[in-house]
Design a protein around this motif. Structure first.
Motif, PDB file in Angstrom:
ATOM      1  N   VAL A   4       0.839  -1.182   0.000  1.00 56.67           N
ATOM      2  CA  VAL A   4       0.000   0.000   0.000  1.00 56.67           C
ATOM      3  C   VAL A   4       0.883   1.244   0.000  1.00 56.67           C
ATOM      4  CG1 VAL A   4      -0.170   0.099   2.523  1.00 56.67           C
ATOM      5  CG2 VAL A   4      -1.967   1.112   1.113  1.00 56.67           C
ATOM      6  N   VAL A  47      -6.945   0.441   2.694  1.00 59.25           N
ATOM      7  CA  VAL A  47      -7.120  -0.940   2.237  1.00 59.25           C
ATOM      8  C   VAL A  47      -8.586  -1.299   2.446  1.00 59.25           C
ATOM      9  CG1 VAL A  47      -6.553  -3.369   2.591  1.00 59.25           C
ATOM     10  CG2 VAL A  47      -4.749  -1.634   2.781  1.00 59.25           C
ATOM     11  N   ASN A  53      -6.397  -1.392  -2.651  1.00 57.82           N
ATOM     12  CA  ASN A  53      -5.524  -0.585  -1.789  1.00 57.82           C
ATOM     13  C   ASN A  53      -5.006   0.613  -2.562  1.00 57.82           C
ATOM     14  OD1 ASN A  53      -3.696  -3.056  -2.809  1.00 57.82           O
ATOM     15  ND2 ASN A  53      -2.403  -1.217  -2.650  1.00 57.82           N
TER      16      ASN A  53
END
Length: 355
Positions: free
Chosen positions: A272, A282, A299
């Motif tokens: 991420v 996320v 994400n």
């Protein structure tokens, strides 16, 4: 193992019937001539020739040739055996009538001498010898071929299981290392929080040690494992990430391959990215309906600001390989990379029997 035993039993019953019918077929060609015991010996001798040569070729020569891959040599021995059998049959069909001076057989065959009768028998007996030996060898070839197929299927299954175990084992140490590293960092700053993570970690470890040694686990157990993993990641990132999860499981008794979904969840947190002064995120949605499982993970992603890729990333490759092995015709797997998001969508038909 049981199918092979059944084939052997069927083969024995078949040959008992086969040789019995053949003996009854041979008997009319043997003249009784008021000497029943003598002609019974004649019949038994001829049958002994049939059985000895046929089963020598089918039970000894053929399996050895298949095992060593020398079928050309077997074909040569096969025809030599037929010729030998033909000569033996012709010899005994000539010898026994000659010994008792049964001239009726000469008259019926249109032969003048016993030598002519022997030659006549050589030609007339060849199709019978060929048919009998071909039948016994054909049955044996089928049985051996079946055994080879069974062995190959077993080896293939063992290879696939070893492959799956290797892929699964790749996940465990990698994930364990990450979680232990989280706990180590938290112990220096927040002991209470580290204790919470440690409890979650114990649940994860217990699941991996005691449940994941099976080929399949209950879906609700796998989902609980993912929830514990997400909880640890939420504690780790705290305000840096926004995590949203939806878990909708309709049938708790469904089963799934263990640790199959872990790489996708782990990768979402591992890769991420967060823009300066903005939270990353996320989003996980896991839904099962009538045996169809859908896991969608999105994400935040940015090629400039993403976290540096850690060494040893195995997620996508791992899950792709396992899906090919364990759910070859029962899944779809999609990856989509945009300018600021990365999305994976996995769909599995858990009703499909892949065991």
């Amino acid at each position: 193992m049981h199918p092979t035993i059944n084939i052997s039993k069927h083969k024995r019953l078949f040959f008992i019937l086969f040789w019995s019918v053949l003996a009854l077929s041979v008997w009319p060609y043997i003249h009784i001539n008021n000497r029943p015991l003598y002609w019974l010996l004649h019949c038994l001798t001829v049958m002994l020739c049939f059985i000895t040569v046929a089963h020598y070729l089918s039970d000894i020569v053929l399996p050895k040739a298949l095992k060593e891959g020398k079928m050309k040599r077997f074909i040569l021995v096969f025809f030599v055996g037929i010729l030998l059998l033909n000569i033996l049959i012709s010899f005994f069909f000539t010898l026994f009538p000659y010994y008792v001076n049964d001239t009726v057989v000469l008259r019926d065959a249109g032969a003048v001498t016993w030598q002519q009768f022997f030659v006549h028998k050589l030609f007339s007996s060849f199709p019978s010898a060929m048919a009998i030996v071909t039948t016994t060898c054909g049955i044996r070839f089928y049985e051996e071929h079946y055994k080879i197929e069974q062995i190959n299927a077993k080896l293939k299954q063992e290879h696939l299981e070893a492959q799956i175990k290797l892929l699964q084992d790749q996940i465990n140490p990698h994930l364990m290392f990450n979680i232990l590293n989280h706990i180590h960092i938290l112990m220096q700053n927040n002991v209470e929080l580290a204790s919470t993570v440690l409890l979650k970690f114990s649940d994860i470890l217990r699941y991996q040690l005691y449940e994941c040694n099976q080929q399949h686990v209950f879906l609700h157990q796998e989902i609980q494992y993912l929830q514990d993993l997400v909880a640890i990641e939420e504690i780790r990132w705290q305000e840096e990430l926004t995590v949203q999860c939806v878990w909708e499981i309709e049938t708790k008794q469904l089963q799934i391959a263990p640790l199959l979904l872990v790489p996708l969840v782990e990768n979402a947190f591992k890769h991420v990215s967060r823009l300066p002064h903005q939270q990353g995120y996320v989003h996980i949605r896991c839904k099962e309906e009538k045996g169809k499982l859908t896991l969608a993970i999105e994400n935040s992603y940015n090629d400039r600001f993403k976290r540096e890729k850690q060494q040893g990333g195995i997620g996508i490759v791992n899950i792709t390989e396992r899906l090919k092995i364990q759910y070859p015709d029962a899944h779809t797997f999609q990856l989509e990379e945009k300018e600021d998001t990365f999305t994976v969508v996995l769909q599995i038909d858990l009703n499909h029997d892949n065991r």
